[in-house]
Design a protein around this motif. Structure first.
Motif, mmCIF file in Angstrom:
data_model
loop_
_atom_site.group_PDB
_atom_site.id
_atom_site.type_symbol
_atom_site.label_atom_id
_atom_site.label_comp_id
_atom_site.label_asym_id
_atom_site.label_seq_id
_atom_site.Cartn_x
_atom_site.Cartn_y
_atom_site.Cartn_z
ATOM 1 N N GLU A 110 -4.014 -20.217 -18.282
ATOM 2 C CA GLU A 110 -2.788 -20.127 -17.493
ATOM 3 C C GLU A 110 -1.579 -19.793 -18.363
ATOM 4 O O GLU A 110 -0.657 -19.114 -17.917
ATOM 5 C CB GLU A 110 -2.553 -21.432 -16.708
ATOM 6 N N GLU A 159 -5.525 -14.613 -11.445
ATOM 7 C CA GLU A 159 -5.500 -15.353 -10.181
ATOM 8 C C GLU A 159 -4.717 -16.657 -10.289
ATOM 9 O O GLU A 159 -3.910 -16.982 -9.411
ATOM 10 C CB GLU A 159 -6.926 -15.621 -9.678
ATOM 11 N N ALA A 160 -4.957 -17.416 -11.352
ATOM 12 C CA ALA A 160 -4.230 -18.680 -11.489
ATOM 13 C C ALA A 160 -2.738 -18.413 -11.671
ATOM 14 O O ALA A 160 -1.901 -19.126 -11.118
ATOM 15 C CB ALA A 160 -4.766 -19.478 -12.675
ATOM 16 N N GLY A 161 -2.430 -17.356 -12.425
ATOM 17 C CA GLY A 161 -1.027 -17.034 -12.693
ATOM 18 C C GLY A 161 -0.283 -16.639 -11.437
ATOM 19 O O GLY A 161 0.771 -17.191 -11.127
ATOM 20 N N PHE A 162 -0.832 -15.701 -10.652
ATOM 21 C CA PHE A 162 -0.026 -15.251 -9.512
ATOM 22 C C PHE A 162 -0.124 -16.185 -8.302
ATOM 23 O O PHE A 162 0.814 -16.240 -7.515
ATOM 24 C CB PHE A 162 -0.284 -13.779 -9.163
ATOM 25 N N TRP A 210 7.606 -9.056 -15.628
ATOM 26 C CA TRP A 210 8.631 -9.078 -14.570
ATOM 27 C C TRP A 210 10.002 -9.520 -15.093
ATOM 28 O O TRP A 210 10.922 -9.713 -14.306
ATOM 29 C CB TRP A 210 8.174 -9.999 -13.427
ATOM 30 N N LEU A 269 2.856 -12.364 -17.223
ATOM 31 C CA LEU A 269 3.539 -12.181 -15.938
ATOM 32 C C LEU A 269 5.058 -12.262 -16.108
ATOM 33 O O LEU A 269 5.812 -11.421 -15.608
ATOM 34 C CB LEU A 269 3.057 -13.282 -14.989
ATOM 35 N N GLU A 271 -1.825 -15.974 -18.908
ATOM 36 C CA GLU A 271 -1.527 -15.273 -17.659
ATOM 37 C C GLU A 271 -0.026 -15.291 -17.395
ATOM 38 O O GLU A 271 0.568 -14.302 -16.967
ATOM 39 C CB GLU A 271 -2.277 -15.937 -16.496
ATOM 40 N N CYS A 272 0.575 -16.445 -17.649
ATOM 41 C CA CYS A 272 1.991 -16.597 -17.300
ATOM 42 C C CYS A 272 2.925 -15.893 -18.259
ATOM 43 O O CYS A 272 3.960 -15.386 -17.834
ATOM 44 C CB CYS A 272 2.364 -18.055 -17.293
ATOM 45 N N PRO A 330 2.585 -21.458 -14.300
ATOM 46 C CA PRO A 330 2.694 -20.496 -13.196
ATOM 47 C C PRO A 330 3.767 -20.897 -12.179
ATOM 48 O O PRO A 330 4.448 -20.022 -11.626
ATOM 49 C CB PRO A 330 1.301 -20.522 -12.562
ATOM 50 N N VAL A 331 3.901 -22.177 -11.944
ATOM 51 C CA VAL A 331 4.904 -22.641 -10.990
ATOM 52 C C VAL A 331 6.302 -22.302 -11.499
ATOM 53 O O VAL A 331 7.168 -21.851 -10.734
ATOM 54 C CB VAL A 331 4.752 -24.161 -10.747
ATOM 55 N N ASN A 379 -4.720 -28.547 -7.217
ATOM 56 C CA ASN A 379 -3.905 -29.518 -7.957
ATOM 57 C C ASN A 379 -2.409 -29.364 -7.704
ATOM 58 O O ASN A 379 -1.656 -30.314 -7.918
ATOM 59 C CB ASN A 379 -4.167 -29.392 -9.464
ATOM 60 N N ASN A 380 -1.983 -28.186 -7.279
ATOM 61 C CA ASN A 380 -0.553 -28.018 -7.010
ATOM 62 C C ASN A 380 -0.255 -27.800 -5.525
ATOM 63 O O ASN A 380 0.386 -28.639 -4.900
ATOM 64 C CB ASN A 380 0.033 -26.866 -7.842
ATOM 65 N N ILE A 391 3.179 -20.343 -5.541
ATOM 66 C CA ILE A 391 3.578 -21.732 -5.273
ATOM 67 C C ILE A 391 5.014 -21.950 -5.730
ATOM 68 O O ILE A 391 5.842 -22.507 -4.997
ATOM 69 C CB ILE A 391 2.617 -22.710 -5.998
ATOM 70 N N ILE A 441 -1.824 -31.448 -15.271
ATOM 71 C CA ILE A 441 -2.885 -30.507 -15.623
ATOM 72 C C ILE A 441 -2.300 -29.636 -16.735
ATOM 73 O O ILE A 441 -1.316 -28.922 -16.519
ATOM 74 C CB ILE A 441 -3.276 -29.618 -14.425
ATOM 75 N N ASN A 490 3.726 -32.541 -14.306
ATOM 76 C CA ASN A 490 2.458 -31.894 -14.002
ATOM 77 C C ASN A 490 1.441 -32.353 -15.038
ATOM 78 O O ASN A 490 1.635 -32.160 -16.223
ATOM 79 C CB ASN A 490 2.619 -30.364 -14.053
ATOM 80 N N ASP A 511 -7.368 -24.442 -9.601
ATOM 81 C CA ASP A 511 -6.430 -25.438 -10.142
ATOM 82 C C ASP A 511 -5.114 -25.385 -9.387
ATOM 83 O O ASP A 511 -4.612 -26.405 -8.918
ATOM 84 C CB ASP A 511 -6.201 -25.183 -11.642
ATOM 85 N N GLN A 512 -4.562 -24.192 -9.252
ATOM 86 C CA GLN A 512 -3.260 -24.067 -8.599
ATOM 87 C C GLN A 512 -3.337 -24.444 -7.114
ATOM 88 O O GLN A 512 -2.441 -25.087 -6.578
ATOM 89 C CB GLN A 512 -2.718 -22.647 -8.770
ATOM 90 N N GLY A 571 -0.209 -19.442 -8.730
ATOM 91 C CA GLY A 571 0.779 -20.433 -9.153
ATOM 92 C C GLY A 571 2.199 -19.918 -9.003
ATOM 93 O O GLY A 571 3.103 -20.652 -8.603
#
Lengths: 339, 378
Positions: A156, B115-118, A167, A163, A159-160, A125-126, B151-152, B123, A119, A117, B147-148, B120
């Protein structure tokens, strides 16, 4: 080379072999880049090998890896064939991404290798989502997400981590802190440079590790993986390392002093492990020569394969924008096929 | 589509004569962001089931979407709903009200404001074999996940040489008309329609609101569903289930001019067609339904008959979806045209708050009628 069947069983010799494979593969890539066989952006991992090899020592073949654009090493040691990686860098149809990704976008479903990846921060997040799916489906798997210190300035990342901690997702966040986000030093772009401390603020178990010592990395990754598999939620390792080469082949490397680079080169992770093994009489120069010869043969075979591999026909340019129908006109479901 | 007549009747009922007036009547109690009262939505919640879903049942657009999500959650245990306030709050537009109680917090999953986190994570979950429905509150907020999405989600299949498809559905509210000003009112679906690898849907009717979700979940690739905020309270037939997600629909037939609309502008175009009919001008009304890939055939077939085209788009004119449609008509049906193509788009301004300014900024029935008149008199 195939991935080991059980986690954490890597002998010193195997750890050495894997680091050498990465080093020699990339040294060959430099030559091929100079010869214009490989084009585009190419980012080398040379100097950082202990990180990928040590972390992946804790994985089983069932585990998932999400990586960055500096991923040749991660791909190689996860079992993606050198032939397929090299053909991808040549832009050939036999490349793992059929010539559509290049150096920065190595993907291999068969080895659960989710890229490649480019970026910064975009893979996090993926990785969280892959781990979420594993948990929701009751699969006892772990996802490792590699990223650099630069990603920790991206939203990101934050955020991740929140998250994943919220969880309790089975993710190992492997931060490859090589001290530079492209050309910007860590201290010039982060107010708080203790990266493990910042990760810990999200309620994630986090600690720094000497990323130039493959045994220390393997030990830390093994402990983190054990906890993650036991349901303790995500873990974060700050793997302190250094890239000996410039950011990419385009980079004139003006932002680092030669003295700094030389200081780090003295801590070469391959030299360090060889010294340890010699001291413990685990390896001789003759053994090393044999190892080098085997690796050289693997790489030359990959180069020969890429050289003769056909290119993707231009008529196929727009394939894979959307999924193609499977048997009987039903939509293909590749994702299921690899789960 | 068999749904055409019924849908146009329902839409016309909601928008007799002038859609802006009708929307004004519906909006305050039905569709204002975060102001949907739970009492009201709870009343709706029970309606579709009590009405025994089927061809004859009616529901609001909101209920139709809720029914679609409920059906998908029941039908496939890989499906789950994820987004901001989808659970305990019941959805910012009350679409998911009651689903947390029915399916639990694992499958109706509240997320942090990330938003980008969830997106992504959606995905990743799709790559991991799930069938996520990710809800983003409004299209303006989706920019935080661009981005997600680009780009993904849109890219991974091609960039991996066909290895990793992303079976993800993202739903979001779009459009103006509710006095929510410039950070809750835009229409960026045209931007997403620019991106190879995405399928873009814009249900304009209750039947499509209910029927598009399941085929979107069956699609092996990412699908974005844009729900126009002014439609949530509009009633119509629930339909019998899945609908196609490949073609445009002719919602009304007429020989003189083709009105091309989608989503929230569809009821306005139908109302304009009513007004035009009173003047003796008969309009074809095309509801695009699918913004990517565009159904060129339906557009060209209609323009080939009417020889005149008016494109109605709540997005801006410059570089927008209306420009794309106009260019395609010029490419494929240039010699069929008897008049220049007309476009009725949002004014080139961030959508303002004050009611009279907002109304002036948006395509309205009178402006659509005027544009159509221009094509038939020129």
């Amino acid at each position: 080379m195939s991935v080991k069947n059980s986690a954490g069983s890597g002998s010193h010799r195997e750890l050495l072999r894997q680091m050498l494979r990465i080093r020699r593969f990339e040294e060959r890539c430099v030559e091929l880049y100079s010869g214009e066989k490989i084009r585009g952006f190419m980012h080398l991992y040379i100097g950082e090998e202990a990180v990928a090899v040590g972390v992946c020592d804790a994985l089983t073949p069932d585990d998932v890896v999400v990586s960055t654009y500096r991923e040749h090493g991660h791909a190689l040691i996860r079992g993606v064939p050198a032939t397929s990686i090299m053909a991808e860098m040549y832009g050939r149809a036999a490349g793992c991404s059929r010539g559509r990704g290049g150096s920065m976008h190595i993907f291999d479903a068969a080895h659960r290798f989710y890229g490649g990846n480019a970026i910064v921060g975009g893979g996090l997040p993926v990785a969280a989502g892959l781990a979420l799916a594993d948990r929701m489906r009751g699969r006892n798997r772990m996802t490792v997400c590699f990223f650099g210190d630069g990603a920790m300035a991206e939203g990101e990342f934050h955020e991740c981590l929140n998250l994943a901690a919220l969880w309790r997702l089975p993710v190992l966040f492997a931060c490859e802190n090589n001290l530079y986000a492209m050309g910007t030093a860590l201290a010039r772009s982060h107010a708080q440079t203790d990266l493990a401390l910042r990760a810990a603020s999200y309620g994630v178990a986090a600690w720094p590790v000497d990323g130039m010592d493959v045994l220390a990395v393997a030990d830390a990754a093994g402990r983190a993986a054990g906890a993650i598999r036991a349901g303790a939620g995500p873990h974060f390792l700050e793997l302190r390392t250094y890239r000996f080469r410039a950011h990419s082949m385009y980079d004139p490397d003006r932002y680092r002093s030669k003295a700094e680079i030389e200081q780090w080169r003295k801590r070469d992770p391959i030299d360090a492990l060889v010294a340890t093994m010699k001291a413990e009489r685990e390896i001789t120069d003759a053994d090393l020569a044999v190892l080098e010869k085997e690796i050289s043969a693997e790489i030359e075979q990959a180069v020969a394969f890429a050289e003769q591999a056909p290119v993707e026909p231009v008529e196929d340019l727009t394939r894979f924008v959307c999924s193609e129908p499977g048997p009987g006109g039903k939509p293909a479901r590749r994702v299921e096929a690899i789960l | 589509m068999s749904a055409g007549t019924a849908a146009s009747r329902a839409a016309s009922k909601a928008a007799p004569g002038d859609a802006s007036t009708a929307a004004g009547k519906v909006a305050p109690e039905h569709v204002t962001h975060e102001h949907v009262t739970h009492e009201h939505a709870a009343h709706e919640h029970a309606a579709p089931e009590n009405a025994a879903p089927g061809n004859a049942a009616t529901a609001t657009y909101r209920e139709a979407m809720r029914e679609a999500i409920r059906e998908a959650l029941r039908r496939d245990d890989r499906v789950f709903l994820m987004g901001e306030d989808v659970g305990a709050y019941g959805g910012c537009f009350a679409v998911s009200l009651g689903l947390l109680e029915e399916f639990g917090p694992e499958r109706v999953r509240d997320t942090p404001l990330s938003e980008a986190g969830f997106v992504g994570a959606g995905i990743g979950a799709a790559l991991g074999g799930m069938r996520p429905i990710v809800e983003i509150m409004t299209v303006n907020f989706s920019l935080l996940a661009l981005d997600q999405i680009v780009n993904n989600a849109a890219t991974l299949l091609h960039m991996s040489g066909g290895q990793f498809n992303v079976p993800l559905v993202i739903r979001m509210t779009t459009g103006a008309g509710r006095q929510l000003a410039a950070q809750h009112s835009h229409s960026f679906e045209g931007w997403y329609a620019h991106i190879p690898g995405l399928r873009i849907l814009a249900p304009a009717t209750t039947e499509d609101a209910r029927g598009m979700l399941w085929p979107a979940l069956e699609d092996p690739d990412p699908v974005l569903i844009f729900e126009h905020g002014s439609l949530y309270g509009v009633p119509g037939p629930l339909g019998s289930g899945p609908v196609d997600i490949t073609s445009a629909a002719l919602r009304r037939s007429g020989a003189d001019v083709t009105l091309i609309a989608y989503g929230g502008t569809t009821p306005k175009a139908l109302a304009a067609a009513d007004a035009l009919a009173a003047e003796g001008v008969e309009a074809d009304v095309i509801d695009l339904r699918v913004l990517r890939p565009l159904d060129d055939a339906t557009i060209m077939e209609s323009v080939g008959r009417t020889h005149r085209a008016v494109i109605v788009d709540e997005g801006w004119r410059s570089g927008g979806l209306s420009a794309e449609i106009g260019a395609r008509i010029a490419e494929h049906a240039f010699y069929e045209l008897d008049a220049p193509i007309q476009r009725v788009c949002a004014a080139e301004v961030p959508i303002p708050y004050a009611r009279h300014l907002e109304e002036a900024a948006l395509p309205q029935v009178p402006s659509i009628v005027a544009a159509a008149r221009e094509t038939v008199t020129s």
